[in-house]
Design a protein around this motif. Structure first.
Motif, short mmCIF file in Angstrom:
data_model
loop_
_atom_site.label_atom_id
_atom_site.label_comp_id
_atom_site.label_asym_id
_atom_site.label_seq_id
_atom_site.Cartn_x
_atom_site.Cartn_y
_atom_site.Cartn_z
N LYS A 34 53.76 42.45 -35.71
CA LYS A 34 53.71 42.82 -37.10
C LYS A 34 54.35 44.20 -37.23
O LYS A 34 54.22 45.03 -36.34
N THR A 35 55.05 44.43 -38.32
CA THR A 35 55.67 45.73 -38.56
C THR A 35 55.18 46.28 -39.89
O THR A 35 54.46 45.60 -40.61
N VAL A 94 67.86 46.60 -38.82
CA VAL A 94 66.49 46.41 -39.30
C VAL A 94 65.51 47.05 -38.32
O VAL A 94 64.59 47.77 -38.73
N LEU A 95 65.71 46.82 -37.02
CA LEU A 95 64.81 47.42 -36.02
C LEU A 95 64.86 48.94 -36.11
O LEU A 95 63.83 49.61 -36.04
N ALA A 96 66.05 49.48 -36.28
CA ALA A 96 66.18 50.94 -36.36
C ALA A 96 65.41 51.47 -37.57
O ALA A 96 64.71 52.48 -37.49
N ARG A 97 65.53 50.77 -38.68
CA ARG A 97 64.85 51.20 -39.90
C ARG A 97 63.34 51.09 -39.76
O ARG A 97 62.59 51.83 -40.36
N LEU A 98 62.91 50.14 -38.94
CA LEU A 98 61.47 49.98 -38.70
C LEU A 98 60.99 50.97 -37.64
O LEU A 98 59.80 51.02 -37.35
N THR A 127 73.11 38.81 -38.40
CA THR A 127 74.04 39.24 -37.34
C THR A 127 73.33 40.19 -36.38
O THR A 127 72.33 40.83 -36.75
N PRO A 128 73.83 40.31 -35.15
CA PRO A 128 73.23 41.27 -34.22
C PRO A 128 73.19 42.68 -34.80
O PRO A 128 72.22 43.41 -34.61
N ALA A 129 74.24 43.07 -35.52
CA ALA A 129 74.27 44.42 -36.11
C ALA A 129 73.18 44.58 -37.16
O ALA A 129 72.51 45.62 -37.23
N GLU A 130 72.99 43.53 -37.96
CA GLU A 130 71.94 43.59 -38.99
C GLU A 130 70.56 43.64 -38.34
O GLU A 130 69.67 44.38 -38.78
N TRP A 131 70.38 42.84 -37.31
CA TRP A 131 69.11 42.84 -36.56
C TRP A 131 68.80 44.24 -36.04
O TRP A 131 67.71 44.76 -36.20
N GLN A 132 69.79 44.85 -35.38
CA GLN A 132 69.59 46.19 -34.84
C GLN A 132 69.30 47.20 -35.95
O GLN A 132 68.47 48.10 -35.79
N MET A 139 65.42 47.48 -48.61
CA MET A 139 66.56 46.77 -48.03
C MET A 139 67.78 46.87 -48.94
O MET A 139 68.91 47.07 -48.48
N ARG A 140 67.55 46.75 -50.23
CA ARG A 140 68.67 46.83 -51.17
C ARG A 140 69.30 48.21 -51.21
O ARG A 140 70.46 48.36 -51.58
N HIS A 141 68.55 49.21 -50.86
CA HIS A 141 69.07 50.58 -50.88
C HIS A 141 69.70 50.98 -49.56
O HIS A 141 70.24 52.07 -49.45
N ALA A 142 69.59 50.14 -48.55
CA ALA A 142 70.08 50.49 -47.22
C ALA A 142 71.51 49.97 -47.05
O ALA A 142 71.72 48.76 -46.95
#
Length: 155
Positions: free
Chosen positions: A108-109, A148-152, A141-146, A117-120
DNA sequence: GCCAACGTTGGC
DNA sequence: GCCAACGTTGGC
């Protein structure tokens, strides 16, 4: 080659906490009634793929946790159950239309809200954010996944 | 509750 | 195969 996905769930039906409370923290993803989303499960999703667990149709839509595909591709049991809202009279066990796949909680995050998300800018390409998107399963995409993780804060 | 956007259905 | 009507999704 690991794939990444975003899967929408209405928390009133199956929330991230429901996933956490499930046996083996695993739920069969039932109720998909869109051919494109079904085909993703059938053709492209593999055990080990990463999943962004997204809460939709609720007060605070957004990504609520990380999960993974663990296999279990099978006919969606709810399509044969007349008592289920997902019952499909035109489907049959001999020729099932709809599929389910098993998803297990990774963690869980914090809620990464749709508004954030819309502002990122780094998330602007995400399919779930595109105008008119209604697909309940979308590739990430892998870039989007990364991103999202970075933002979390969990990169 | 509203409504824009989209997918599906079915008449032709 | 076209396309209008209809139902659903999902944010607001």
């Amino acid at each position: 080659m690991t794939g990444y996905w975003l899967m929408k769930s209405e928390p009133a039906e199956a929330s991230i906490d429901d996933l956490a409370a499930a046996p083996a923290q695993t739920l069969a993803w039932t109720g998909v009634r869109n051919y494109q989303a079904r085909n993703f499960m059938r053709d492209d999703m593999r055990a080990g793929d990463g999943v962004l667990f997204y809460h939709s149709s609720c007060a605070e839509p957004g990504i609520a946790g990380l999960a993974r595909v663990v296999g279990g591709l099978a006919p969606d049991a709810t399509q044969f159950d007349p008592a289920s809202p997902y019952f499909d009279a035109r489907s049959s066990p001999a020729a099932p239309r709809w599929l389910q796949i098993d998803v297990q909680l990774q963690r869980k995050t914090r809620l990464l809200t749709l508004a954030e998300m819309r502002h990122a800018p780094e998330l602007a390409t995400m399919q779930v954010l595109q105008r008119g998107n209604r697909l309940s399963i979308t590739p990430v995409t892998p870039a989007e996944w990364q991103a999202v993780l970075a933002r979390l804060g969990q990169a």
